[in-house]
Design a protein around this motif. Sequence first.
Motif, PDB file in Angstrom:
ATOM      1  N   CYS A   9       0.837  -1.206   0.000  1.00  0.00           N
ATOM      2  CA  CYS A   9       0.000   0.000   0.000  1.00  0.00           C
ATOM      3  C   CYS A   9       0.870   1.253   0.000  1.00  0.00           C
ATOM      4  O   CYS A   9       0.575   2.216  -0.709  1.00  0.00           O
ATOM      5  CB  CYS A   9      -0.934   0.010   1.214  1.00  0.00           C
ATOM      6  N   PRO A  66     -11.461  -6.814   8.364  1.00  0.00           N
ATOM      7  CA  PRO A  66     -10.417  -6.721   7.330  1.00  0.00           C
ATOM      8  C   PRO A  66      -9.807  -8.110   7.082  1.00  0.00           C
ATOM      9  O   PRO A  66      -9.946  -9.008   7.910  1.00  0.00           O
ATOM     10  CB  PRO A  66      -9.374  -5.793   7.955  1.00  0.00           C
ATOM     11  N   TRP A  67      -9.110  -8.248   5.947  1.00  0.00           N
ATOM     12  CA  TRP A  67      -8.531  -9.556   5.591  1.00  0.00           C
ATOM     13  C   TRP A  67      -7.535 -10.052   6.633  1.00  0.00           C
ATOM     14  O   TRP A  67      -7.530 -11.213   7.011  1.00  0.00           O
ATOM     15  CB  TRP A  67      -7.821  -9.473   4.228  1.00  0.00           C
ATOM     16  N   PHE A  68      -6.646  -9.145   7.104  1.00  0.00           N
ATOM     17  CA  PHE A  68      -5.542  -9.596   7.964  1.00  0.00           C
ATOM     18  C   PHE A  68      -5.580  -8.968   9.351  1.00  0.00           C
ATOM     19  O   PHE A  68      -4.553  -8.833  10.004  1.00  0.00           O
ATOM     20  CB  PHE A  68      -4.183  -9.283   7.313  1.00  0.00           C
ATOM     21  N   TYR A  72     -11.810  -3.231  12.201  1.00  0.00           N
ATOM     22  CA  TYR A  72     -11.502  -1.967  11.542  1.00  0.00           C
ATOM     23  C   TYR A  72     -11.142  -0.927  12.595  1.00  0.00           C
ATOM     24  O   TYR A  72     -11.722  -0.926  13.680  1.00  0.00           O
ATOM     25  CB  TYR A  72     -12.708  -1.474  10.740  1.00  0.00           C
TER      26      TYR A  72
ATOM     27  N   LEU B  23      -5.466  -0.619   1.971  1.00  0.00           N
ATOM     28  CA  LEU B  23      -5.006  -0.613   3.368  1.00  0.00           C
ATOM     29  C   LEU B  23      -6.185  -0.856   4.307  1.00  0.00           C
ATOM     30  O   LEU B  23      -6.078  -1.593   5.285  1.00  0.00           O
ATOM     31  CB  LEU B  23      -4.312   0.712   3.714  1.00  0.00           C
ATOM     32  N   MET B  24      -7.343  -0.254   3.978  1.00  0.00           N
ATOM     33  CA  MET B  24      -8.548  -0.452   4.792  1.00  0.00           C
ATOM     34  C   MET B  24      -9.027  -1.907   4.694  1.00  0.00           C
ATOM     35  O   MET B  24      -9.303  -2.551   5.707  1.00  0.00           O
ATOM     36  CB  MET B  24      -9.641   0.520   4.326  1.00  0.00           C
ATOM     37  N   SER B  26      -7.337  -4.592   3.875  1.00  0.00           N
ATOM     38  CA  SER B  26      -6.403  -5.615   4.347  1.00  0.00           C
ATOM     39  C   SER B  26      -6.135  -5.500   5.846  1.00  0.00           C
ATOM     40  O   SER B  26      -6.188  -6.499   6.556  1.00  0.00           O
ATOM     41  CB  SER B  26      -5.092  -5.549   3.566  1.00  0.00           C
ATOM     42  N   THR B  27      -5.841  -4.288   6.331  1.00  0.00           N
ATOM     43  CA  THR B  27      -5.455  -4.152   7.737  1.00  0.00           C
ATOM     44  C   THR B  27      -6.477  -3.391   8.570  1.00  0.00           C
ATOM     45  O   THR B  27      -6.320  -3.277   9.781  1.00  0.00           O
ATOM     46  CB  THR B  27      -4.093  -3.423   7.867  1.00  0.00           C
ATOM     47  N   GLY B  28      -7.493  -2.812   7.914  1.00  0.00           N
ATOM     48  CA  GLY B  28      -8.514  -2.063   8.647  1.00  0.00           C
ATOM     49  C   GLY B  28      -8.054  -0.686   9.073  1.00  0.00           C
ATOM     50  O   GLY B  28      -8.681  -0.049   9.915  1.00  0.00           O
ATOM     51  N   ARG B  29      -6.940  -0.203   8.488  1.00  0.00           N
ATOM     52  CA  ARG B  29      -6.368   1.077   8.909  1.00  0.00           C
ATOM     53  C   ARG B  29      -6.657   2.177   7.892  1.00  0.00           C
ATOM     54  O   ARG B  29      -6.803   1.923   6.700  1.00  0.00           O
ATOM     55  CB  ARG B  29      -4.847   0.961   9.039  1.00  0.00           C
TER      56      ARG B  29
END
Lengths: 152, 141
Positions: A9, A66-68, A72, B23-24, B26-29
């Motif tokens: 990202c 979220p995936w990983f 959230y 980013l949201m 995949s990591t929720g950020r």
Amino acid sequence: MWIIAPLLCGLIFGAGLLISGMVQPTKVLGFLDIFGAWDPSLAVVMGAALAVSIPGFMLADRNARPWFAGQYFRPGKSGIDLPLVSGAGLFGIGWGLVGLCPGPALESLATLSPGIIVFVAAMAAGMIAHDAWQQSRLAAQRERLLASATDG
Amino acid sequence: MANFTPVSAAIGGALIGLSAVLLMLSTGRIAGISGIFSGLLNLRGEDKGWRISFVGGLILAPILAGLIGYGMAQPKLPSSWAVIVVAGLLVGFGTRLGGGCTSGHGICGIGRLSLRSIVATIVFMVTAVVTVAITHHALGG
């Protein structure tokens, strides 16, 4: 995977700033200089980013997790307050002075430009100063509450 | 509008939006750079891995681009060190106080249709435009 995803990202974000030219302060200042040779490119960057992020975030809202990650981490604050407006105002002044906001500033560390290194150090100092000020304010507030509790 | 580059701006902007969404997902950020960076400055706090990884990717991008022949030019900055330091301090303090910068409010916040972020973006755009008008025109720079 949890560490690769943010790396990718960051790379994509950096590529976007590079391709759009927004990593260059002169390009950003060309947008902010509406009384000069105005360059609307930054508005197109924001428009294109939002055209992807608005439907993308709606999609993310439909996933429970979220995936990983387990959850959230969305900002909890809502409503317009004085810190929001005054903070955004101060940030805009700094942005207009040099044409650098945090993303392009950090990305430009790759050039090892002394001016960029000084800017990022000052930016970090500003953040640390803000957090220290907030903490001392909170501590003073707590003390006042404790004092009034023992008085009463 | 001799400097207007709509095609590269649209491609670059779409990539920035894609990064924020990924980013949201995949990591929720939130991909707010000021928030990600400031989280690295305190000594405590355990969620530093993803922040280091994201900032690392951001810095790696121009290095990789250079390897394939699209190196990044040295950024042009004001000659005055005082201006650079004051601007850095204002950007750091202001983004913390206002809870975000161009990416956090302008792309992620507005992307989530947050009224707070819409207001913040209008405010920093206005003060930045006024600052440039003063420094470039009123002061004759």
